[in-house]
Design a protein around this motif. Structure first.
Motif, PDB file in Angstrom:
ATOM      1  N   ALA A 281      -9.889 -11.467   1.370  1.00 21.80           N
ATOM      2  CA  ALA A 281      -8.943 -12.582   1.566  1.00 21.80           C
ATOM      3  C   ALA A 281      -8.091 -12.845   0.333  1.00 21.80           C
ATOM      4  CB  ALA A 281      -9.699 -13.842   1.962  1.00 21.80           C
ATOM      5  N   SER A 282      -7.494 -11.779  -0.214  1.00 26.45           N
ATOM      6  CA  SER A 282      -6.696 -11.906  -1.436  1.00 26.45           C
ATOM      7  C   SER A 282      -5.205 -12.114  -1.173  1.00 26.45           C
ATOM      8  CB  SER A 282      -6.857 -10.652  -2.307  1.00 26.45           C
ATOM      9  OG  SER A 282      -8.155 -10.524  -2.808  1.00 26.45           O
ATOM     10  N   PHE A 283      -4.706 -11.719   0.006  1.00 25.85           N
ATOM     11  CA  PHE A 283      -3.264 -11.660   0.196  1.00 25.85           C
ATOM     12  C   PHE A 283      -2.802 -12.391   1.463  1.00 25.85           C
ATOM     13  CE2 PHE A 283      -4.455  -7.951  -2.290  1.00 25.85           C
ATOM     14  CZ  PHE A 283      -3.567  -8.049  -3.353  1.00 25.85           C
ATOM     15  N   ASP A 284      -1.616 -12.984   1.346  1.00 24.12           N
ATOM     16  CA  ASP A 284      -0.968 -13.610   2.503  1.00 24.12           C
ATOM     17  C   ASP A 284      -0.379 -12.565   3.440  1.00 24.12           C
ATOM     18  OD1 ASP A 284      -1.225 -16.388   1.507  1.00 24.12           O
ATOM     19  OD2 ASP A 284       0.147 -15.690  -0.052  1.00 24.12           O
ATOM     20  N   ALA A 285      -0.013 -11.412   2.867  1.00 24.22           N
ATOM     21  CA  ALA A 285       0.607 -10.351   3.656  1.00 24.22           C
ATOM     22  C   ALA A 285       0.298  -8.999   3.033  1.00 24.22           C
ATOM     23  CB  ALA A 285       2.118 -10.557   3.753  1.00 24.22           C
ATOM     24  N   VAL A 286       0.221  -7.985   3.871  1.00 24.84           N
ATOM     25  CA  VAL A 286       0.052  -6.599   3.435  1.00 24.84           C
ATOM     26  C   VAL A 286       1.209  -5.800   4.017  1.00 24.84           C
ATOM     27  CG1 VAL A 286      -1.399  -4.543   3.521  1.00 24.84           C
ATOM     28  CG2 VAL A 286      -2.454  -6.808   3.284  1.00 24.84           C
ATOM     29  N   PHE A 287       1.777  -4.922   3.204  1.00 22.45           N
ATOM     30  CA  PHE A 287       2.997  -4.201   3.584  1.00 22.45           C
ATOM     31  C   PHE A 287       2.839  -2.721   3.239  1.00 22.45           C
ATOM     32  CE2 PHE A 287       6.901  -2.738   1.212  1.00 22.45           C
ATOM     33  CZ  PHE A 287       7.553  -2.218   2.309  1.00 22.45           C
ATOM     34  N   SER A 288       3.342  -1.864   4.137  1.00 19.79           N
ATOM     35  CA  SER A 288       3.432  -0.437   3.823  1.00 19.79           C
ATOM     36  C   SER A 288       4.717   0.127   4.411  1.00 19.79           C
ATOM     37  CB  SER A 288       2.224   0.336   4.364  1.00 19.79           C
ATOM     38  OG  SER A 288       2.349   0.582   5.754  1.00 19.79           O
ATOM     39  N   SER A 289       5.254   1.126   3.760  1.00 18.79           N
ATOM     40  CA  SER A 289       6.476   1.782   4.227  1.00 18.79           C
ATOM     41  C   SER A 289       6.264   3.286   4.238  1.00 18.79           C
ATOM     42  CB  SER A 289       7.658   1.431   3.315  1.00 18.79           C
ATOM     43  OG  SER A 289       8.825   2.156   3.690  1.00 18.79           O
ATOM     44  N   ASN A 290       6.290   3.870   5.435  1.00 17.58           N
ATOM     45  CA  ASN A 290       6.146   5.319   5.600  1.00 17.58           C
ATOM     46  C   ASN A 290       4.851   5.825   4.956  1.00 17.58           C
ATOM     47  OD1 ASN A 290       8.996   6.428   6.718  1.00 17.58           O
ATOM     48  ND2 ASN A 290       9.314   4.669   5.371  1.00 17.58           N
ATOM     49  N   VAL A 291       3.766   5.141   5.272  1.00 16.05           N
ATOM     50  CA  VAL A 291       2.465   5.451   4.679  1.00 16.05           C
ATOM     51  C   VAL A 291       1.424   5.822   5.738  1.00 16.05           C
ATOM     52  CG1 VAL A 291       0.487   4.471   3.428  1.00 16.05           C
ATOM     53  CG2 VAL A 291       2.816   4.067   2.600  1.00 16.05           C
ATOM     54  N   LEU A 292       1.280   5.028   6.787  1.00 19.54           N
ATOM     55  CA  LEU A 292       0.173   5.208   7.720  1.00 19.54           C
ATOM     56  C   LEU A 292       0.133   6.585   8.364  1.00 19.54           C
ATOM     57  CD1 LEU A 292      -0.293   1.859   9.685  1.00 19.54           C
ATOM     58  CD2 LEU A 292      -1.333   2.604   7.541  1.00 19.54           C
ATOM     59  N   GLU A 293       1.288   7.218   8.563  1.00 18.90           N
ATOM     60  CA  GLU A 293       1.274   8.540   9.179  1.00 18.90           C
ATOM     61  C   GLU A 293       0.578   9.575   8.292  1.00 18.90           C
ATOM     62  OE1 GLU A 293       5.290   8.516   6.979  1.00 18.90           O
ATOM     63  OE2 GLU A 293       3.902   7.095   7.933  1.00 18.90           O
TER      64      GLU A 293
ATOM     65  N   ILE B 234       0.853  -1.190   0.000  1.00 17.39           N
ATOM     66  CA  ILE B 234       0.000   0.000   0.000  1.00 17.39           C
ATOM     67  C   ILE B 234       0.885   1.234   0.000  1.00 17.39           C
ATOM     68  CG2 ILE B 234      -1.723   1.301   1.306  1.00 17.39           C
ATOM     69  CD1 ILE B 234      -2.671  -1.335   2.493  1.00 17.39           C
ATOM     70  N   GLY B 235       0.615   2.161  -0.911  1.00 15.54           N
ATOM     71  CA  GLY B 235       1.426   3.369  -1.002  1.00 15.54           C
ATOM     72  C   GLY B 235       2.797   3.059  -1.558  1.00 15.54           C
ATOM     73  N   ALA B 236       2.834   2.475  -2.752  1.00 11.02           N
ATOM     74  CA  ALA B 236       4.079   1.923  -3.292  1.00 11.02           C
ATOM     75  C   ALA B 236       5.026   2.967  -3.869  1.00 11.02           C
ATOM     76  CB  ALA B 236       3.747   0.894  -4.381  1.00 11.02           C
ATOM     77  N   GLY B 237       4.598   4.218  -3.996  1.00 16.63           N
ATOM     78  CA  GLY B 237       5.488   5.248  -4.526  1.00 16.63           C
ATOM     79  C   GLY B 237       5.899   4.957  -5.955  1.00 16.63           C
ATOM     80  N   THR B 238       7.206   4.900  -6.190  1.00 15.36           N
ATOM     81  CA  THR B 238       7.709   4.589  -7.532  1.00 15.36           C
ATOM     82  C   THR B 238       7.618   3.101  -7.837  1.00 15.36           C
ATOM     83  OG1 THR B 238       9.998   4.245  -6.782  1.00 15.36           O
ATOM     84  CG2 THR B 238       9.358   6.499  -7.381  1.00 15.36           C
ATOM     85  N   GLY B 239       7.424   2.280  -6.801  1.00 18.78           N
ATOM     86  CA  GLY B 239       7.409   0.836  -6.989  1.00 18.78           C
ATOM     87  C   GLY B 239       8.770   0.188  -6.799  1.00 18.78           C
ATOM     88  N   GLN B 240       9.726   0.946  -6.250  1.00 22.33           N
ATOM     89  CA  GLN B 240      11.080   0.399  -6.074  1.00 22.33           C
ATOM     90  C   GLN B 240      11.089  -0.826  -5.173  1.00 22.33           C
ATOM     91  OE1 GLN B 240      13.514   2.278  -3.304  1.00 22.33           O
ATOM     92  NE2 GLN B 240      15.380   1.185  -3.855  1.00 22.33           N
ATOM     93  N   GLN B 241      10.444  -0.710  -4.004  1.00 21.23           N
ATOM     94  CA  GLN B 241      10.462  -1.845  -3.078  1.00 21.23           C
ATOM     95  C   GLN B 241       9.617  -2.997  -3.598  1.00 21.23           C
ATOM     96  OE1 GLN B 241       9.512   0.353   0.650  1.00 21.23           O
ATOM     97  NE2 GLN B 241      11.520  -0.317   1.343  1.00 21.23           N
ATOM     98  N   ALA B 242       8.510  -2.690  -4.295  1.00 22.71           N
ATOM     99  CA  ALA B 242       7.698  -3.757  -4.897  1.00 22.71           C
ATOM    100  C   ALA B 242       8.518  -4.536  -5.914  1.00 22.71           C
ATOM    101  CB  ALA B 242       6.456  -3.161  -5.549  1.00 22.71           C
ATOM    102  N   ARG B 243       9.298  -3.835  -6.702  1.00 20.48           N
ATOM    103  CA  ARG B 243      10.129  -4.516  -7.702  1.00 20.48           C
ATOM    104  C   ARG B 243      11.184  -5.393  -7.036  1.00 20.48           C
ATOM    105  NH1 ARG B 243      13.787  -1.243 -12.005  1.00 20.48           N
ATOM    106  NH2 ARG B 243      15.090  -1.033 -10.150  1.00 20.48           N
ATOM    107  N   LEU B 244      11.787  -4.903  -5.958  1.00 20.39           N
ATOM    108  CA  LEU B 244      12.782  -5.694  -5.244  1.00 20.39           C
ATOM    109  C   LEU B 244      12.152  -6.948  -4.643  1.00 20.39           C
ATOM    110  CD1 LEU B 244      14.804  -2.868  -3.435  1.00 20.39           C
ATOM    111  CD2 LEU B 244      15.550  -4.239  -5.385  1.00 20.39           C
ATOM    112  N   LEU B 245      10.949  -6.829  -4.114  1.00 21.91           N
ATOM    113  CA  LEU B 245      10.257  -8.000  -3.563  1.00 21.91           C
ATOM    114  C   LEU B 245       9.919  -8.998  -4.673  1.00 21.91           C
ATOM    115  CD1 LEU B 245       7.859  -6.331  -0.966  1.00 21.91           C
ATOM    116  CD2 LEU B 245       9.785  -7.852  -0.459  1.00 21.91           C
ATOM    117  N   ALA B 246       9.478  -8.479  -5.815  1.00 20.31           N
ATOM    118  CA  ALA B 246       9.181  -9.362  -6.950  1.00 20.31           C
ATOM    119  C   ALA B 246      10.443 -10.099  -7.394  1.00 20.31           C
ATOM    120  CB  ALA B 246       8.600  -8.555  -8.105  1.00 20.31           C
TER     121      ALA B 246
END
Length: 253
Positions: free
Chosen positions: A80-92, A31-43
């Motif tokens: 119930a689509s995901f095993d995990a949900v991740f956010s980085s510097n988003v909730l604030e 959630i709140g992936a920005g440029t997608g840098q971390q999503a790409r690294l996880l992929a």
């Protein structure tokens, strides 16, 4: 001074801790992936990653990973689509945390994990203070442009006045700082960034904290000294100046 490439290095270093909290090969929503840098690294590490971001995000023009736009309230995936949900510097930055938490629980599979990385009160404190030397660095970068021209026509004086005006704006910036997130004001925001505040918020919204710990890197949004202060030194500084971010691992209670 701030460097996007160095911030990418920091986010990549933080992702090492994040990835260790995710089940191998799991389906993950960022959630709140920005440029997608971390999503790409996880992929790249074998995770089945989906990423969403606000339609009006400042990062839209710099995306490096397929990202789905959303309205900031309703996550565009079935229950119930995901095993995990991740956010980085988003909730604030989320005004309605109750709705966000409810949507995360909805798209999370039974027994799934939630990982949130959040800025700390230490980050907020040093972010405020570092704005002053950061402004001086910007003024120094103007160099000889700040020297009044000894000789020269209207063009030289016009350029000098422009440089002087820019220097004044730089020097005024630290005194015009605003809050970073959605709660409190500049002076009270450190309270809302404390890990204890987030623990209580997670509990109040139906989550159990399985693990939480400092991320172990010191930095500010001004990125003072940039790459001249390498990650290994920032790790050491986090021990006595405080970690910029805190890692929370949750599950629905």
């Amino acid at each position: 001074m701030f460097s996007i490439s160095f911030m990418h290095q920091i986010r990549a270093a933080e992702l090492t801790l994040i990835a260790a909290c995710l089940p191998p090969g799991s389906r993950v929503l960022e959630i709140g992936a920005g440029t997608g840098q971390q999503a790409r690294l996880l992929a790249d590490q074998g995770f089945d990653i989906s990423a969403i971001e606000m339609q009006d995000s400042n990062y839209n023009a710099n995306r490096i990973f397929p990202i789905l736009d959303y309205d900031g309230r309703t996550i565009p995936f079935p229950d119930a689509s995901f095993d995990a949900v991740f956010s980085s510097n988003v909730l604030e930055h989320v005004p309605d945390l109750a709705t966000m938490h409810r949507e995360i629980r909805r798209v999370l599979k039974p027994g799934g994990r939630v990982i949130h990385v959040l800025p700390t009160h230490a980050w907020r404190y040093w972010q405020t203070l570092s704005a002053f030397p950061d402004a001086l660095q910007h003024v120094a970068s103007l160099g000889s442009r700040l020297l009044p021209p000894i000789a020269g026509g209207p063009q030289a004086w016009s350029e000098w006045r422009a440089a002087l005006s820019q220097a004044i704006r730089y020097l005024a910036t630290p005194f015009l700082q605003r809050r970073h997130g959605e709660r409190g004001i500049l002076l009270t925001e450190p309270w809302f960034f404390r890990p204890g505040w987030w623990r209580r918020n997670f509990a109040a919204n139906g989550f159990q904290v399985l693990e939480d710990k400092p991320m172990g890197l010191f930095y500010t949004g001004n990125m003072l000294f940039g790459e001249r202060l390498p990650l290994v030194r920032r790790e050491a500084m986090a021990g006595w100046l405080g970690s910029a971010c805190h890692l929370f691992v949750l599950r629905a209670a």
